[in-house]
Design an enzyme around this catalytic site. Structure first.
Site, PDB file in Angstrom:
ATOM      1  N   LYS A  97     -11.430  96.868  46.453  1.00  0.00           N
ATOM      2  CA  LYS A  97     -11.389  95.572  45.775  1.00  0.00           C
ATOM      3  C   LYS A  97     -10.500  95.691  44.534  1.00  0.00           C
ATOM      4  CE  LYS A  97     -15.787  93.506  47.163  1.00  0.00           C
ATOM      5  NZ  LYS A  97     -15.994  94.406  48.320  1.00  0.00           N
ATOM      6  N   ASP A 131      -9.627  94.530  50.072  1.00  0.00           N
ATOM      7  CA  ASP A 131     -10.652  93.524  50.350  1.00  0.00           C
ATOM      8  C   ASP A 131     -10.314  92.208  49.647  1.00  0.00           C
ATOM      9  OD1 ASP A 131     -12.201  95.016  52.016  1.00  0.00           O
ATOM     10  OD2 ASP A 131     -13.778  95.447  50.571  1.00  0.00           O
ATOM     11  N   MET A 132     -10.656  91.101  50.287  1.00  0.00           N
ATOM     12  CA  MET A 132     -10.454  89.801  49.669  1.00  0.00           C
ATOM     13  C   MET A 132     -11.740  89.382  48.969  1.00  0.00           C
ATOM     14  SD  MET A 132      -8.026  87.797  49.036  1.00  0.00           S
ATOM     15  CE  MET A 132      -6.749  88.198  50.230  1.00  0.00           C
ATOM     16  N   GLN A 160      -9.790  85.130  55.267  1.00  0.00           N
ATOM     17  CA  GLN A 160     -11.113  84.513  55.380  1.00  0.00           C
ATOM     18  C   GLN A 160     -11.006  83.155  56.074  1.00  0.00           C
ATOM     19  OE1 GLN A 160     -13.328  85.851  51.380  1.00  0.00           O
ATOM     20  NE2 GLN A 160     -11.322  84.995  50.971  1.00  0.00           N
ATOM     21  N   ARG A 179      -7.677  92.277  58.440  1.00  0.00           N
ATOM     22  CA  ARG A 179      -9.050  92.092  58.901  1.00  0.00           C
ATOM     23  C   ARG A 179      -9.367  90.599  58.819  1.00  0.00           C
ATOM     24  NH1 ARG A 179     -12.754  94.376  54.765  1.00  0.00           N
ATOM     25  NH2 ARG A 179     -12.306  96.408  55.663  1.00  0.00           N
ATOM     26  N   LYS A 182     -15.210  85.677  58.470  1.00  0.00           N
ATOM     27  CA  LYS A 182     -15.568  84.273  58.227  1.00  0.00           C
ATOM     28  C   LYS A 182     -15.500  83.955  56.731  1.00  0.00           C
ATOM     29  CE  LYS A 182     -18.550  83.756  62.286  1.00  0.00           C
ATOM     30  NZ  LYS A 182     -19.893  83.386  62.798  1.00  0.00           N
ATOM     31  N   THR A 221     -17.027  90.738  62.791  1.00  0.00           N
ATOM     32  CA  THR A 221     -18.082  89.762  63.059  1.00  0.00           C
ATOM     33  C   THR A 221     -19.270  90.439  63.727  1.00  0.00           C
ATOM     34  OG1 THR A 221     -18.615  87.665  64.164  1.00  0.00           O
ATOM     35  CG2 THR A 221     -17.095  89.130  65.314  1.00  0.00           C
ATOM     36  N   ARG A 283     -25.101  89.820  48.335  1.00  0.00           N
ATOM     37  CA  ARG A 283     -24.278  88.979  49.225  1.00  0.00           C
ATOM     38  C   ARG A 283     -24.702  89.137  50.678  1.00  0.00           C
ATOM     39  NH1 ARG A 283     -20.497  90.505  45.481  1.00  0.00           N
ATOM     40  NH2 ARG A 283     -19.635  92.170  46.778  1.00  0.00           N
TER      41      ARG A 283
END
Length: 302
Positions: A97, A131-132, A160, A179, A182, A221, A283
């Site tokens: 991140k 990572d987003m 995303q 990657r 959702k 997923t 989360r």
């Protein structure tokens, strides 16, 4: 359900609780979804996954970084994790991140930290996934990524599906390893789909667009309906199995993970570890409220 999700998202952003959690060790049921607080614990988990034919993407957890000192410490930990992956010869890459290594301090400082991480990873032939995070960090993250991919071919990021702009972002990242997820943050209706049905529909749409692009794709997923549709789509369109992989989170649907690996699909598990586990775990509770009972039982038992 919406109220429950909002509650746990709010908890994930609580810095006081996050600081306290570092002293607790893995509690509240977190050990089910976080692979320990140190490198040795993480490596043990990764080796067990590798024995089942499953690779790992490792996240050395860290949040709420607002000083250069904290960012440099996080970078040092990430570099140590890369070295451990190399030394132990495990099948794994890393997820990082940008806020952890200084994005909220100074984007230029963050870029230099990320460049050093990418260089070290390249020496070991290890891929780094950026990572987003939430929407406010999206464009700064992509700006850094676009700079890095001019220098490195071992860096990619996350798209995303709940964001309206994601299809356009896919077009700009055709050759970059991605990657697809959702999305785990709460965003406003001006920038994101709000209903599960709309998010699922856009997710499948993006997956199908992406699988026909040249870059390698990780489909992250736990939804077996989406997994079955992906399997059907790749067969129908003769998409080679080495062009994509399935990903799931550590501790979730472990039997399905093993089943997909046994069926011949490339499979990777997202393996988080470290003392800074609290925000990540909150989360996960927001996404899967059925885990709340597990957390409460664990808390009471302590």
């Amino acid at each position: 359900m919406g109220l429950t999700k909002d509650f746990f998202i709010a908890l994930s952003k609580n810095q006081v609780l996050n600081s306290g959690a570092k002293k607790w060790g893995l509690k509240l049921g977190a050990s089910k979804v976080v692979a320990g607080t140190d490198i040795d614990s993480m490596l043990k988990s990764v080796k067990e996954l590798n024995a089942d034919g499953i690779s790992a993407t490792i996240d050395n957890l860290g949040e709420f970084v607002y000083s250069r000192e904290e960012a440099l410490e996080a970078k040092k930990n990430i570099l140590a994790t890369l070295e451990a992956i190399q030394q132990h010869g495990v099948s794994a890459h890393m997820s990082v991140k940008l806020t952890q290594i200084g994005l909220d301090v100074d984007p230029g400082f963050c870029l230099e930290n990320m460049r050093e991480i990418a260089e070290a990873a390249a020496r070991y032939a290890i891929f780094i996934n950026i990572d987003m995070e939430d929407y406010s960090h999206l464009q700064p993250t992509l700006d850094i990524l676009h700079t890095l991919v001019k220098e490195f071919d071992n860096v990619g990021t996350v798209i995303q599906a709940y964001l309206y702009r994601s299809e356009k972002d896919l077009e700009l990242l055709k050759t970059v390893r991605l990657r697809l997820v959702k999305g785990a943050y709460k965003e406003i209706s001006e920038v994101s789909y709000q209903s599960a049905q709309d998010i699922d529909s856009n997710y499948l749409k993006l997956i199908k667009i992406r699988l026909q692009q040249p870059g390698f794709t990780s489909i992250a997923t736990h939804d077996h309906v989406i997994i079955d549709e992906v399997k059907r789509f790749v067969k129908e369109h003769n998409i080679p199995l080495d062009r994509f992989e399935f990903q799931m989170l550590y501790g979730f649907r472990t039997e399905l993970q093993k089943q997909l690996a046994q069926e011949g699909y490339t499979f990777t598990v997202y393996v988080p570890f470290g003392e800074d586990w609290y925000g990540y775990y909150m989360r996960r509770l927001a996404e899967r409220p059925q885990n709340i009972n597990l957390a409460l039982k664990s808390f009471v038992s302590k």
